[in-house]
Motif scaffolding. Structure first.
Motif, PDB file in Angstrom:
ATOM      1  N   SER A 102       0.400  -1.285   0.107  1.00 14.65           N
ATOM      2  CA  SER A 102      -0.306  -0.355   0.174  1.00 14.65           C
ATOM      3  C   SER A 102       1.471   1.552   0.313  1.00 14.65           C
ATOM      4  CB  SER A 102      -0.694   0.014   1.424  1.00 14.65           C
ATOM      5  OG  SER A 102      -1.615   0.946   1.633  1.00 14.65           O
ATOM      6  N   SER A 103       0.922   2.944   0.289  1.00 20.53           N
ATOM      7  CA  SER A 103       1.229   4.374   0.489  1.00 20.53           C
ATOM      8  C   SER A 103       0.830   4.215   1.945  1.00 20.53           C
ATOM      9  CB  SER A 103       0.712   4.668  -0.644  1.00 20.53           C
ATOM     10  OG  SER A 103      -0.294   5.218  -0.746  1.00 20.53           O
ATOM     11  N   TYR A 104       1.163   5.231   2.149  1.00 18.94           N
ATOM     12  CA  TYR A 104       0.917   6.039   3.695  1.00 18.94           C
ATOM     13  C   TYR A 104      -0.428   6.530   2.977  1.00 18.94           C
ATOM     14  CZ  TYR A 104       5.265   5.131   5.457  1.00 18.94           C
ATOM     15  OH  TYR A 104       6.648   4.821   6.055  1.00 18.94           O
ATOM     16  N   GLU A 105      -1.026   6.415   2.061  1.00 20.48           N
ATOM     17  CA  GLU A 105      -2.211   7.892   1.709  1.00 20.48           C
ATOM     18  C   GLU A 105      -3.419   6.559   1.318  1.00 20.48           C
ATOM     19  OE1 GLU A 105       0.857   8.482  -0.229  1.00 20.48           O
ATOM     20  OE2 GLU A 105       1.920   9.900   0.840  1.00 20.48           O
ATOM     21  N   GLU A 106      -2.671   5.388   0.584  1.00 21.71           N
ATOM     22  CA  GLU A 106      -4.343   4.983   0.683  1.00 21.71           C
ATOM     23  C   GLU A 106      -4.570   4.141   1.970  1.00 21.71           C
ATOM     24  OE1 GLU A 106      -5.052   0.535  -1.979  1.00 21.71           O
ATOM     25  OE2 GLU A 106      -3.215   1.637  -2.114  1.00 21.71           O
ATOM     26  N   ASN A 107      -3.532   3.971   2.581  1.00 21.32           N
ATOM     27  CA  ASN A 107      -4.416   3.146   4.267  1.00 21.32           C
ATOM     28  C   ASN A 107      -4.522   4.209   4.769  1.00 21.32           C
ATOM     29  OD1 ASN A 107      -3.386   0.558   5.569  1.00 21.32           O
ATOM     30  ND2 ASN A 107      -1.660   1.592   7.179  1.00 21.32           N
ATOM     31  N   ARG A 108      -4.118   5.585   4.842  1.00 20.94           N
ATOM     32  CA  ARG A 108      -5.004   6.303   5.742  1.00 20.94           C
ATOM     33  C   ARG A 108      -6.171   6.198   5.083  1.00 20.94           C
ATOM     34  NH1 ARG A 108      -6.016   8.219  10.880  1.00 20.94           N
ATOM     35  NH2 ARG A 108      -6.712  10.177  10.938  1.00 20.94           N
ATOM     36  N   ARG A 109      -6.907   6.905   4.017  1.00 24.43           N
ATOM     37  CA  ARG A 109      -7.317   6.241   3.466  1.00 24.43           C
ATOM     38  C   ARG A 109      -8.938   5.340   3.351  1.00 24.43           C
ATOM     39  NH1 ARG A 109      -5.370   8.893  -1.320  1.00 24.43           N
ATOM     40  NH2 ARG A 109      -5.476   6.724  -1.554  1.00 24.43           N
TER      41      ARG A 109
END
Length: 164
Positions: A102-109
């Motif tokens: 994943s990515s930080y942004e996708e995981n947070r979203r």
């Protein structure tokens, strides 16, 4: 996660290739009936993720070790974030419906989108660390106890979490 380099990366690569280290990791993973997850029963971080000491003074988030076993050291080195699609920070199953790159942004979203869903583990009133610790302790005793606790929570909250 800080990028591993040099000696740290080499030590992790050696651990992934060492049958004894892999067996120690596997000994801390259990199946919980009906969950689909492979549950970590070892040490836990402040956010409820498993922690695995793969060498003296060397620790890695346990599901990162699982990802390295499944995809190799080079693939692991390229992944900054692993997301839990199953919303279980103790899960070790590297599978598209469980632990994924994943990515930080996708995981947070994804976390924001699912934390308020009825019955979501992300909305557990115990909080991530306490929930993980309590479920880990049950899994150590008997994985069926985790399944019973999850069923108890579903019955308690039904289709809607309590509003307070």
């Amino acid at each position: 996660m800080a990028r591993l380099e040099g000696a740290g990366l080499a030590a992790l690569g050696a651990a992934l290739a060492d049958g004894g280290t892999v067996a120690r990791w596997q000994a801390k993973v259990v199946e919980v009936p009906g969950s689909g997850c492979r549950w970590w029963t070892g040490a836990i971080s402040g956010r409820g993720h498993g922690r695995f000491y793969y060498a003296p003074d060397r620790v890695v988030i346990a599901h990162r070790f699982a990802f390295g076993l499944a995809h190799g050291l080079d693939a692991l080195d390229q992944v900054r974030v692993l997301g839990h699609r199953c919303d279980n920070p103790l899960c070790q199953r590297v599978h598209p419906s469980h632990v994924v790159a994943s990515s930080y942004e996708e995981n947070r979203r994804e976390w924001v989108a699912r934390r308020d869903l009825a019955g979501s583990a992300l909305g557990d009133p115990r909080g991530a660390r306490r929930r993980a610790r309590e479920l880990r302790d049950l899994a150590r005793q008997d994985p069926a106890l985790v399944a019973a606790d999850l069923a108890r929570l579903r019955a308690l909250y039904g289709e809607q979490l309590l509003l307070w």
